[in-house]
Scaffold this motif. Structure first.
Motif, PDB file in Angstrom:
ATOM      1  N   GLY A   1      14.105 -12.130 -16.624  1.00 25.92           N
ATOM      2  CA  GLY A   1      14.779 -10.977 -17.227  1.00 25.92           C
ATOM      3  C   GLY A   1      14.490 -10.884 -18.715  1.00 25.92           C
ATOM      4  O   GLY A   1      14.301  -9.788 -19.252  1.00 25.92           O
ATOM      5  N   GLY A   2      14.449 -12.028 -19.400  1.00 27.15           N
ATOM      6  CA  GLY A   2      14.144 -12.043 -20.833  1.00 27.15           C
ATOM      7  C   GLY A   2      12.735 -11.573 -21.113  1.00 27.15           C
ATOM      8  O   GLY A   2      12.487 -10.857 -22.094  1.00 27.15           O
ATOM      9  N   ALA A   3      11.785 -11.959 -20.276  1.00 34.00           N
ATOM     10  CA  ALA A   3      10.390 -11.519 -20.466  1.00 34.00           C
ATOM     11  C   ALA A   3      10.276 -10.003 -20.311  1.00 34.00           C
ATOM     12  O   ALA A   3       9.599  -9.334 -21.100  1.00 34.00           O
ATOM     13  CB  ALA A   3       9.479 -12.228 -19.456  1.00 34.00           C
ATOM     14  N   VAL A   4      10.950  -9.459 -19.302  1.00 33.40           N
ATOM     15  CA  VAL A   4      10.906  -8.004 -19.082  1.00 33.40           C
ATOM     16  C   VAL A   4      11.626  -7.282 -20.221  1.00 33.40           C
ATOM     17  O   VAL A   4      11.153  -6.252 -20.719  1.00 33.40           O
ATOM     18  CB  VAL A   4      11.541  -7.653 -17.719  1.00 33.40           C
ATOM     19  N   LEU A   5      12.754  -7.833 -20.658  1.00 32.86           N
ATOM     20  CA  LEU A   5      13.503  -7.209 -21.770  1.00 32.86           C
ATOM     21  C   LEU A   5      12.672  -7.234 -23.057  1.00 32.86           C
ATOM     22  O   LEU A   5      12.658  -6.255 -23.812  1.00 32.86           O
ATOM     23  CB  LEU A   5      14.821  -7.957 -21.969  1.00 32.86           C
ATOM     24  N   ARG A   6      11.990  -8.334 -23.309  1.00 36.07           N
ATOM     25  CA  ARG A   6      11.109  -8.436 -24.486  1.00 36.07           C
ATOM     26  C   ARG A   6      10.061  -7.324 -24.466  1.00 36.07           C
ATOM     27  O   ARG A   6       9.849  -6.621 -25.468  1.00 36.07           O
ATOM     28  CB  ARG A   6      10.411  -9.793 -24.463  1.00 36.07           C
ATOM     29  N   ALA A   7       9.433  -7.147 -23.320  1.00 40.04           N
ATOM     30  CA  ALA A   7       8.406  -6.111 -23.210  1.00 40.04           C
ATOM     31  C   ALA A   7       9.004  -4.725 -23.448  1.00 40.04           C
ATOM     32  O   ALA A   7       8.420  -3.897 -24.159  1.00 40.04           O
ATOM     33  CB  ALA A   7       7.749  -6.182 -21.834  1.00 40.04           C
ATOM     34  N   GLY A   8      10.189  -4.471 -22.891  1.00 36.36           N
ATOM     35  CA  GLY A   8      10.816  -3.167 -23.053  1.00 36.36           C
ATOM     36  C   GLY A   8      11.186  -2.890 -24.502  1.00 36.36           C
ATOM     37  O   GLY A   8      10.991  -1.775 -25.004  1.00 36.36           O
ATOM     38  N   LEU A   9      11.730  -3.900 -25.190  1.00 41.73           N
ATOM     39  CA  LEU A   9      12.133  -3.704 -26.588  1.00 41.73           C
ATOM     40  C   LEU A   9      10.921  -3.494 -27.489  1.00 41.73           C
ATOM     41  O   LEU A   9      10.958  -2.696 -28.428  1.00 41.73           O
ATOM     42  CB  LEU A   9      12.942  -4.920 -27.062  1.00 41.73           C
ATOM     43  N   ARG A  10       9.848  -4.215 -27.204  1.00 38.78           N
ATOM     44  CA  ARG A  10       8.635  -4.032 -28.010  1.00 38.78           C
ATOM     45  C   ARG A  10       7.996  -2.663 -27.759  1.00 38.78           C
ATOM     46  O   ARG A  10       7.626  -1.948 -28.688  1.00 38.78           O
ATOM     47  CB  ARG A  10       7.618  -5.125 -27.660  1.00 38.78           C
ATOM     48  N   VAL A  11       7.878  -2.317 -26.497  1.00 40.52           N
ATOM     49  CA  VAL A  11       7.116  -1.119 -26.140  1.00 40.52           C
ATOM     50  C   VAL A  11       7.888   0.157 -26.468  1.00 40.52           C
ATOM     51  O   VAL A  11       7.332   1.096 -27.034  1.00 40.52           O
ATOM     52  CB  VAL A  11       6.765  -1.165 -24.637  1.00 40.52           C
ATOM     53  N   HIS A  12       9.169   0.180 -26.136  1.00 39.55           N
ATOM     54  CA  HIS A  12       9.934   1.419 -26.281  1.00 39.55           C
ATOM     55  C   HIS A  12      10.608   1.554 -27.647  1.00 39.55           C
ATOM     56  O   HIS A  12      10.879   2.664 -28.085  1.00 39.55           O
ATOM     57  CB  HIS A  12      10.986   1.517 -25.177  1.00 39.55           C
ATOM     58  N   PHE A  13      10.932   0.437 -28.291  1.00 36.79           N
ATOM     59  CA  PHE A  13      11.642   0.520 -29.565  1.00 36.79           C
ATOM     60  C   PHE A  13      10.840  -0.064 -30.721  1.00 36.79           C
ATOM     61  O   PHE A  13      11.290  -0.033 -31.869  1.00 36.79           O
ATOM     62  CB  PHE A  13      12.991  -0.189 -29.452  1.00 36.79           C
ATOM     63  N   GLY A  14       9.687  -0.649 -30.427  1.00 37.72           N
ATOM     64  CA  GLY A  14       8.827  -1.180 -31.486  1.00 37.72           C
ATOM     65  C   GLY A  14       9.447  -2.332 -32.248  1.00 37.72           C
ATOM     66  O   GLY A  14       9.115  -2.558 -33.427  1.00 37.72           O
ATOM     67  N   LEU A  15      10.330  -3.095 -31.613  1.00 35.14           N
ATOM     68  CA  LEU A  15      11.019  -4.185 -32.310  1.00 35.14           C
ATOM     69  C   LEU A  15      10.072  -5.352 -32.593  1.00 35.14           C
ATOM     70  O   LEU A  15       9.165  -5.646 -31.825  1.00 35.14           O
ATOM     71  CB  LEU A  15      12.200  -4.687 -31.483  1.00 35.14           C
TER      72      LEU A  15
END
Length: 543
Positions: A410-424
């Protein structure tokens, strides 16, 4: 009611034939409507079977040949599984309405044939027919994987898929041959009665190992799992919903079916095999998942890790808890794959680093991605959290494994989502993640349509509904809620450390590099690992 099981398989088969016959005449809208309607009708039939099997099993003999006919036997588990197959198929077809710029009817026909193969595998009452439907499901899945036949990567992925699964099919067929030679029966119930009436010997153990390894290949358990990730990486995104949500779990279902009916006399040995392979699969899948930057491979390795949890659940004989987890996982993972499909359509890439530099700024899709990632980690009241809670409450003592795997994937998927969609976070180093990849798909429309978003919302809603349905909601416990919140919080921590603590885990990177080198991409290596896996399962079974 006895006419429903054959009708369930016949509807997608007939629709596929109509689509192929009229492929040159039917307009695109008619093809989309007919294929989605066929999957929906099959879903309604499966729903009737769920109701009909509450009191007793529904058995049908296709052709009426009692001695050599095709037996279809539906119990509550297989009825729910049939519902899941049709539901995911309908969502994948709905998503594909506007996902592809141009697609011929043979894509829809292949998808319907794939559904028919999976439905037959789920409800047949005959071991040899399970193998036949296994092959039908495999042949159509190979074709769907290599759908973009002009691209070498697609052909290579489909080739690896076909070779490894064909080897698994041969193993299974040899096991069926041993059982038939010993008992003279192929019907699951008759086989079970014949095997229970004799002392357990090496022939029965060999048959269990061969048949079990055949289904373990389909389940993508380590070390039989290599084909699954390659197939996910190149297959059309809507197809990945079915691959990850139900095709691989069907292998686990096949193991449960033959263990409970045919190999009940060797159940302790089977439980030991499932427990060991489940733990190894969960750990390897989670490590490989968190070190990916190719989003489809990341989600595929997450599926491998969850297959490990399903195997551990199977080892405890807690089929119902495993089933709840499997249903919810299918909905959540399907939504994630379709969200990645939108990224692919808009940016022609599924590479996390590339997408971070050119971040997709859709807040709505970003929120959906984050919710799905947290649901995968076990956020209450999603069904994934309930499934894990039920498994833990059954006294299996696997809480640490459940929390760790859920938090890491779940953390790996969340990391990808935060980077890709929010540019964090700062731009990740290109060499930080070992596995990378790009995806180019010129056939997608490049736009986000209402049908695509609707399919995502339906799948995510399904994952939530599994946890709050009146039949499951009373089973929530304070312990289960806290367990889910803990794994969700840890997933957030894993995502944050991956984004902002680049150097975390550098000391263990050499070991991770070795693990990546094992996943070489060479089909010969995959075949060698498969044979090694058969030997390992045989050793576990004997000793």
């Amino acid at each position: 009611m006895t006419s429903l099981p054959p009708l369930l398989i016949a509807v997608p088969l007939l629709a596929a034939c109509v689509l192929l016959a009229g492929s040159r005449l039917l307009p695109r809208l008619a093809v989309d409507l007919l294929s989605t309607l066929a999957a929906t009708i099959a879903l309604v039939i499966a729903g009737f079977l769920v109701v009909a099997t509450k009191d007793e099993r529904v058995v049908s003999w296709a052709g009426g040949w009692r001695r050599i006919g095709i037996a279809l036997s539906v119990d509550p588990t297989s009825a729910w599984l049939a519902c899941l197959i049709c539901f995911l198929g309908a969502c994948a077809l709905l998503y594909g309405w506007r996902y592809f710029e141009e697609v011929r009817a043979h894509y829809h026909a292949l998808l319907l044939l794939f559904l028919a193969g999976m439905l037959g595998f789920a409800i047949t009452g005959d071991l040899f027919d399970m193998f036949v439907f296994f092959e039908l499901m495999g042949a159509t899945a190979y074709a769907l994987t290599g759908f973009k036949v002009e691209e070498p990567e697609s052909v290579q992925g489909a080739f690896s898929f076909a070779v490894v699964n064909s080897l698994g099919g041969y193993l299974c067929l040899m096991g069926i041959g041993l059982l038939y030679a010993r008992t003279g029966a192929l019907n699951l119930v008759a086989l079970g009665e014949a095997v229970r009436g004799r002392p357990v010997d090496l022939l029965v153990i060999a048959a269990f190992v061969l048949v079990g390894c055949g289904w373990l290949v389909k389940a993508a358990a380590v070390p039989f799992h290599f084909w699954l990730v390659d197939a996910h990486a190149v297959a059309p995104t809507p197809v990945c919903v079915l691959f990850s949500g139900v095709m691989a779990p069907l292998g686990v279902y096949g193991l449960a079916r033959v263990e409970s009916t045919v190999f009940a006399s060797v159940q302790p040995m089977a439980q030991r095999v499932f427990l060991v392979l489940g733990i190894v699969t969960a750990i390897v899948g989670a490590i490989m998942c968190v070190t990916q930057r190719h989003l489809k491979r990341l989600l595929a390795y997450s599926t491998v890790a969850h297959i490990g949890i399903f195997l551990v659940g199977l080892s405890t004989l807690d089929i119902r808890s495993t089933g709840v987890y499997l249903l919810a996982h299918a909905g959540v993972k399907g939504a994630l794959f379709l969200l990645v499909g939108i990224l692919l359509a808009k940016h022609c890439s599924v590479d996390e680093i590339d997408l971070h530099r050119d971040a997709d700024r859709s807040v709505f899709r970003g929120i959906l991605f984050a919710i799905a990632a947290l649901a995968l980690a076990g956020l209450p009241p999603f069904g994934t959290a309930l499934g894990k809670s039920l498994l833990e409450d059954s006294g299996t003592g696997i809480a640490v494994l459940l929390i760790a795997v859920s938090a890491v994937t779940g953390g790996a998927v969340l990391r990808a989502g935060l980077r890709v969609h929010f540019g964090l976070g700062p731009p990740p180093e290109s060499e930080q993640e070992v596995s990378k990849g790009e995806e180019r798909d010129p056939e997608v429309t490049g736009r986000t349509h209402l049908t695509m978003v609707a399919a995502i919302l339906v799948l995510l809603g399904f994952g939530l509904a599994i946890g709050i349905l009146p039949s499951t909601a009373p089973e929530w416990t304070l312990h289960g809620v806290l367990l889910g919140l803990l794994s969700t919080a840890l997933a957030g921590a894993v995502a944050a450390m991956s984004i902002w603590k680049h150097h975390f885990g550098r000391r263990i990177r050499p070991a991770i590099n070795v693990l990546h080198r094992v996943h070489s991409g060479h089909v010969g290596d995959y075949a060698a690992w498969l044979m090694a896996g058969v030997a390992f399962v045989a050793l576990l079974a004997v000793f």
